[in-house]
Design a protein around this motif. Structure first.
Motif, mmCIF file in Angstrom:
data_model
loop_
_atom_site.group_PDB
_atom_site.id
_atom_site.type_symbol
_atom_site.label_atom_id
_atom_site.label_comp_id
_atom_site.label_asym_id
_atom_site.label_seq_id
_atom_site.Cartn_x
_atom_site.Cartn_y
_atom_site.Cartn_z
ATOM 1 N N ASN A 148 -5.241 10.398 -0.179
ATOM 2 C CA ASN A 148 -4.159 10.540 0.797
ATOM 3 C C ASN A 148 -4.081 9.369 1.769
ATOM 4 O O ASN A 148 -2.992 8.934 2.145
ATOM 5 N N ASN A 149 -5.248 8.851 2.188
ATOM 6 C CA ASN A 149 -5.205 7.756 3.160
ATOM 7 C C ASN A 149 -4.670 6.460 2.550
ATOM 8 O O ASN A 149 -4.119 5.614 3.262
ATOM 9 N N LEU A 150 -4.774 6.300 1.243
ATOM 10 C CA LEU A 150 -4.184 5.141 0.576
ATOM 11 C C LEU A 150 -2.690 5.352 0.337
ATOM 12 O O LEU A 150 -1.895 4.409 0.436
ATOM 13 N N ILE A 151 -2.322 6.570 0.036
ATOM 14 C CA ILE A 151 -0.898 6.888 -0.137
ATOM 15 C C ILE A 151 -0.152 6.643 1.175
ATOM 16 O O ILE A 151 0.984 6.142 1.184
ATOM 17 N N GLN A 152 -0.793 6.965 2.304
ATOM 18 C CA GLN A 152 -0.203 6.699 3.613
ATOM 19 C C GLN A 152 0.051 5.201 3.801
ATOM 20 O O GLN A 152 1.078 4.793 4.359
ATOM 21 N N VAL A 153 -0.875 4.382 3.347
ATOM 22 C CA VAL A 153 -0.715 2.924 3.436
ATOM 23 C C VAL A 153 0.463 2.468 2.585
ATOM 24 O O VAL A 153 1.293 1.664 3.029
ATOM 25 N N ALA A 154 0.540 2.987 1.362
ATOM 26 C CA ALA A 154 1.641 2.608 0.469
ATOM 27 C C ALA A 154 2.987 2.986 1.070
ATOM 28 O O ALA A 154 3.958 2.211 1.006
ATOM 29 N N GLU A 155 3.067 4.159 1.680
ATOM 30 C CA GLU A 155 4.322 4.611 2.289
ATOM 31 C C GLU A 155 4.676 3.764 3.513
ATOM 32 O O GLU A 155 5.844 3.446 3.748
ATOM 33 N N PHE A 156 3.668 3.400 4.300
ATOM 34 C CA PHE A 156 3.899 2.533 5.462
ATOM 35 C C PHE A 156 4.495 1.201 5.020
ATOM 36 O O PHE A 156 5.442 0.694 5.635
ATOM 37 N N LEU A 157 3.941 0.629 3.963
ATOM 38 C CA LEU A 157 4.420 -0.672 3.499
ATOM 39 C C LEU A 157 5.870 -0.600 3.019
ATOM 40 O O LEU A 157 6.642 -1.545 3.196
ATOM 41 N N LYS A 158 6.235 0.527 2.444
ATOM 42 C CA LYS A 158 7.633 0.699 2.013
ATOM 43 C C LYS A 158 8.579 0.631 3.204
ATOM 44 O O LYS A 158 9.694 0.108 3.086
ATOM 45 N N THR A 159 8.153 1.137 4.351
ATOM 46 C CA THR A 159 9.006 1.081 5.540
ATOM 47 C C THR A 159 9.153 -0.352 6.032
ATOM 48 O O THR A 159 10.046 -0.650 6.828
ATOM 49 N N ARG A 160 8.287 -1.237 5.574
ATOM 50 C CA ARG A 160 8.364 -2.664 5.916
ATOM 51 C C ARG A 160 8.975 -3.465 4.769
ATOM 52 O O ARG A 160 8.853 -4.690 4.725
ATOM 53 N N ASP A 161 9.613 -2.744 3.828
ATOM 54 C CA ASP A 161 10.231 -3.388 2.649
ATOM 55 C C ASP A 161 9.220 -4.210 1.862
ATOM 56 O O ASP A 161 9.508 -5.324 1.391
ATOM 57 N N LYS A 162 8.045 -3.650 1.713
ATOM 58 C CA LYS A 162 6.955 -4.343 1.024
ATOM 59 C C LYS A 162 6.208 -3.345 0.151
ATOM 60 O O LYS A 162 5.940 -2.222 0.568
ATOM 61 N N LEU A 163 5.892 -3.748 -1.072
ATOM 62 C CA LEU A 163 5.044 -2.922 -1.921
ATOM 63 C C LEU A 163 3.610 -3.413 -1.804
ATOM 64 O O LEU A 163 3.353 -4.622 -1.863
ATOM 65 N N GLY A 164 2.692 -2.477 -1.621
ATOM 66 C CA GLY A 164 1.290 -2.844 -1.659
ATOM 67 C C GLY A 164 0.844 -3.013 -3.100
ATOM 68 O O GLY A 164 1.554 -2.632 -4.041
ATOM 69 N N PHE A 165 -0.325 -3.587 -3.268
ATOM 70 C CA PHE A 165 -0.929 -3.725 -4.597
ATOM 71 C C PHE A 165 -2.081 -2.741 -4.711
ATOM 72 O O PHE A 165 -2.711 -2.379 -3.715
ATOM 73 N N SER A 166 -2.350 -2.306 -5.917
ATOM 74 C CA SER A 166 -3.489 -1.414 -6.134
ATOM 75 C C SER A 166 -4.159 -1.747 -7.458
ATOM 76 O O SER A 166 -3.520 -2.254 -8.383
ATOM 77 N N ILE A 167 -5.455 -1.472 -7.513
ATOM 78 C CA ILE A 167 -6.205 -1.499 -8.775
ATOM 79 C C ILE A 167 -6.746 -0.089 -8.935
ATOM 80 O O ILE A 167 -7.601 0.347 -8.156
ATOM 81 N N ILE A 168 -6.232 0.633 -9.915
ATOM 82 C CA ILE A 168 -6.470 2.073 -10.026
ATOM 83 C C ILE A 168 -6.899 2.456 -11.438
ATOM 84 O O ILE A 168 -6.582 1.757 -12.403
ATOM 85 N N GLY A 169 -7.620 3.587 -11.530
ATOM 86 C CA GLY A 169 -8.088 4.053 -12.823
ATOM 87 C C GLY A 169 -7.487 5.386 -13.213
ATOM 88 O O GLY A 169 -6.496 5.840 -12.648
ATOM 89 N N LYS A 170 -8.107 5.991 -14.222
ATOM 90 C CA LYS A 170 -7.711 7.306 -14.742
ATOM 91 C C LYS A 170 -6.221 7.304 -15.103
ATOM 92 O O LYS A 170 -5.768 6.382 -15.777
ATOM 93 N N ASP A 171 -5.424 8.292 -14.635
ATOM 94 C CA ASP A 171 -3.998 8.282 -15.002
ATOM 95 C C ASP A 171 -3.151 7.503 -13.991
ATOM 96 O O ASP A 171 -1.935 7.439 -14.106
ATOM 97 N N GLY A 172 -3.807 6.915 -13.009
ATOM 98 C CA GLY A 172 -3.091 6.108 -12.012
ATOM 99 C C GLY A 172 -2.701 6.871 -10.772
ATOM 100 O O GLY A 172 -2.470 6.279 -9.717
ATOM 101 N N GLY A 173 -2.597 8.186 -10.881
ATOM 102 C CA GLY A 173 -2.258 9.011 -9.728
ATOM 103 C C GLY A 173 -0.943 8.632 -9.072
ATOM 104 O O GLY A 173 -0.081 7.980 -9.676
ATOM 105 N N LEU A 174 -0.791 8.998 -7.814
ATOM 106 C CA LEU A 174 0.449 8.752 -7.083
ATOM 107 C C LEU A 174 0.646 7.277 -6.747
ATOM 108 O O LEU A 174 1.779 6.820 -6.585
#
Length: 202
Positions: free
Chosen positions: A134-160
């Motif tokens: 959840n705390n990473l999803i909050q970061v991703a959503e914050f960046l969207k409000t700044r017209d910016k996509l964050g980057f992630s390196i994720i495993g399993k099914d990738g999640g949200l």
């Protein structure tokens, strides 16, 4: 029981671990989507440094340790003695973490610091084995409000995070393997960044 048999039995785990990492690395080295996403992230990191902006990295648990590890490689050195690069592991200030967790929510531990320090042109990299923190999803959503996509390196099914970031997806289920790949990929990025800016020092 023969000594050689005991040695081989004791070594089965490390052999399996090495084979698992080697197999994953070989698969990823032939994955065009992975290589494209890697190149995209590398390009953004280089641009961030060229513009004198900051690289933020964050994650939870082992991924937090990986975030600190990679930030150290950038701020201090990887293979070259050179000037410091601007990078910060979100969540490194323990007083901030306990205050945010106690007075607000653990879900905000990275977001609150990003609200304080983020500037246009910065790049945020999230490390996660599940993509569902959840705390990473909050970061991703914050960046969207700044017209910016964050980057992630994720495993399993990738999640949200897979759908809300520029994701480098590692399609493996084993947490330890995903974390080993975090560092392998992170070290490669650090090496390429140093070669880009300080290759003349070799």
């Amino acid at each position: 029981m023969p000594t050689n048999f005991l040695i081989m039995t004791k070594n089965n785990h490390i052999i399996n671990s090495l084979n698992s990492l080697s197999s994953a690395c070989k698969e990823l080295s032939k994955d065009k989507i992975f290589l494209e996403k890697y190149s995209l992230l590398l390009g953004h990191l280089i641009k961030t440094i060229k513009n004198d902006n900051t690289i933020f990295i964050c994650g939870n648990g082992g991924s937090f340790a990986d975030a600190q590890h990679l930030v150290t490689e950038l701020v201090v050195r990887f293979t070259h003695n050179r000037k410091a690069l601007k990078a910060l592991a979100l969540g490194s200030n323990q007083s901030n973490i306990t205050a945010i967790g106690n007075d607000m929510s653990f879900d905000n531990i990275f977001l609150r610091e990003l609200e304080a320090f983020y500037k246009k042109g910065d790049t945020v990299l999230m490390l996660s084995t599940s993509g569902n923190s959840n705390n990473l999803i909050q970061v991703a959503e914050f960046l969207k409000t700044r017209d910016k996509l964050g980057f992630s390196i994720i495993g399993k099914d990738g999640g949200l995070l897979k759908g809300s970031t520029e994701a480098i997806h590692l399609p493996y289920k084993k947490t330890a393997l995903i974390q080993e790949l975090h560092i392998t990929i992170g070290h490669s990025l650090c090496g390429e960044i140093e070669n880009e800016f300080f290759g003349h020092l070799v």
